[in-house]
Design an enzyme around this catalytic site. Structure first.
Site, PDB file in Angstrom:
ATOM      1  N   THR A 103       0.835  -1.205   0.000  1.00  0.00           N
ATOM      2  CA  THR A 103       0.000   0.000   0.000  1.00  0.00           C
ATOM      3  C   THR A 103       0.869   1.253   0.000  1.00  0.00           C
ATOM      4  OG1 THR A 103      -1.692  -1.211   1.225  1.00  0.00           O
ATOM      5  CG2 THR A 103      -1.945   1.164   1.103  1.00  0.00           C
ATOM      6  N   ASP A 159       2.098   3.852   7.685  1.00  0.00           N
ATOM      7  CA  ASP A 159       2.782   2.577   7.808  1.00  0.00           C
ATOM      8  C   ASP A 159       1.750   1.462   7.832  1.00  0.00           C
ATOM      9  OD1 ASP A 159       4.879   0.806   8.035  1.00  0.00           O
ATOM     10  OD2 ASP A 159       5.795   1.799   9.746  1.00  0.00           O
ATOM     11  N   GLY A 160       2.214   0.227   7.845  1.00  0.00           N
ATOM     12  CA  GLY A 160       1.353  -0.925   8.029  1.00  0.00           C
ATOM     13  C   GLY A 160       1.638  -1.566   9.378  1.00  0.00           C
ATOM     14  N   LYS A 210       4.076  -4.746  15.473  1.00  0.00           N
ATOM     15  CA  LYS A 210       4.915  -4.675  14.279  1.00  0.00           C
ATOM     16  C   LYS A 210       6.137  -5.555  14.498  1.00  0.00           C
ATOM     17  CE  LYS A 210       5.396  -0.657  12.404  1.00  0.00           C
ATOM     18  NZ  LYS A 210       4.752  -0.945  11.083  1.00  0.00           N
ATOM     19  N   GLY A 211       7.202  -5.335  13.719  1.00  0.00           N
ATOM     20  CA  GLY A 211       8.446  -6.027  14.027  1.00  0.00           C
ATOM     21  C   GLY A 211       8.977  -6.953  12.963  1.00  0.00           C
ATOM     22  N   GLY A 212       8.133  -7.364  11.999  1.00  0.00           N
ATOM     23  CA  GLY A 212       8.578  -8.333  11.018  1.00  0.00           C
ATOM     24  C   GLY A 212       9.781  -7.877  10.208  1.00  0.00           C
ATOM     25  N   GLY A 213       9.820  -6.598   9.869  1.00  0.00           N
ATOM     26  CA  GLY A 213      10.913  -6.079   9.053  1.00  0.00           C
ATOM     27  C   GLY A 213      12.186  -5.782   9.817  1.00  0.00           C
ATOM     28  N   GLU A 259      10.886   2.825  13.053  1.00  0.00           N
ATOM     29  CA  GLU A 259       9.479   3.081  12.736  1.00  0.00           C
ATOM     30  C   GLU A 259       8.807   3.821  13.895  1.00  0.00           C
ATOM     31  OE1 GLU A 259       8.326  -0.705   9.855  1.00  0.00           O
ATOM     32  OE2 GLU A 259       8.289  -0.950  12.013  1.00  0.00           O
ATOM     33  N   LYS A 267      -6.740  -7.324   9.835  1.00  0.00           N
ATOM     34  CA  LYS A 267      -5.724  -6.954  10.829  1.00  0.00           C
ATOM     35  C   LYS A 267      -6.302  -6.172  12.006  1.00  0.00           C
ATOM     36  CE  LYS A 267      -1.822  -7.022   7.655  1.00  0.00           C
ATOM     37  NZ  LYS A 267      -0.657  -6.287   7.108  1.00  0.00           N
TER      38      LYS A 267
END
Length: 229
Positions: free
Chosen positions: A31, A84-85, A97-100, A106, A124
């Site tokens: 997105t 952000d996502g 969050k945290g996956g990246g 962030e 989500k």
């Protein structure tokens, strides 16, 4: 309505919050990619003037390729609006969050922003955050064993994040390690987040409890905006 159209609608709605001569924060994801395309078009066709800060190398590269100026975050005091996502966000506006692996940066940009808006799909959006995603911690290298012990005392199972691109542990841009913590149950995410921040050596967590101000949510019936206040 297919996912691609929903992403475009979400990005179009996000554009409504971007003013001329503003500094905007951009995370990563499909997105956000749609939003960058719209920004580039507005710069070319409407003479929109914006500057971007981002924790994402991919987003930075995409902005530069699209003629959007990117500022080093260390030279920016305030951000007008950031997008952000996330993995999940709940009715309390707590986000996971945290996956990246760049969640500390962030969160920094989110804290700098007057408005921090998550672009999500309705799957989500939860009544309450689940324990389906681990809570990630960025930790100073020397504190790894100490932080792991403290986390276990809080009921968590820590695992040091590794990477396929090199042998051994993943190292962040700031030369720290990332711990992914699995909890079987969490009664109060804010309380847990505060306890994790109290551990010396923890640089930051992947739980956002204060920063989110709005959600732009893609649904089967179109796009919905939910404000915190």
């Amino acid at each position: 309505m297919n996912e691609e159209n929903l992403r475009k609608l979400s990005a179009e709605k996000a554009m409504e919050y971007i003013k001329n001569n503003s500094v905007i924060g951009l995370g990563a994801g499909r997105t956000i990619s749609c939003l960058i395309e719209l920004l580039s078009k507005a710069i070319d066709e409407n003479n929109l003037k914006v500057k971007v800060v981002t924790p994402s190398d991919n987003t930075k590269s995409m902005c530069i390729k699209n003629g959007i100026e990117v500022l080093p975050t260390c030279f920016v005091e305030e951000v007008d609006v950031a997008f952000d996502g996330c993995g999940e966000v709940d009715e309390n506006f707590y986000a996971s969050k945290g996956g990246g692996g760049v969640f500390v940066k962030e969160k920094l940009i989110a804290s700098m922003a007057k408005d921090y808006i998550l672009l999500i799909d309705e799957q989500k959006y939860k009544k309450q955050l689940s324990v389906g995603y681990p809570i990630s911690l960025e930790v100073v290298k020397d504190s790894l064993s100490y932080v792991s012990k403290r986390v276990k005392n809080l009921g968590g199972e820590p695992l040091v994040r590794t990477t396929n691109s090199k042998d051994g542990y993943l190292v962040t841009d700031d030369n720290n390690f990332i711990l992914d913590i699995k909890f079987d149950t969490v009664d109060d995410f804010k309380e847990l987040n505060d306890k994790l921040y109290d551990i010396v050596g923890v640089v930051g967590t992947s739980i956002f409890t204060r920063e989110v101000t709005k959600l732009i949510m893609a649904t089967e019936n179109g796009v919905r905006v939910i404000s915190k206040n």
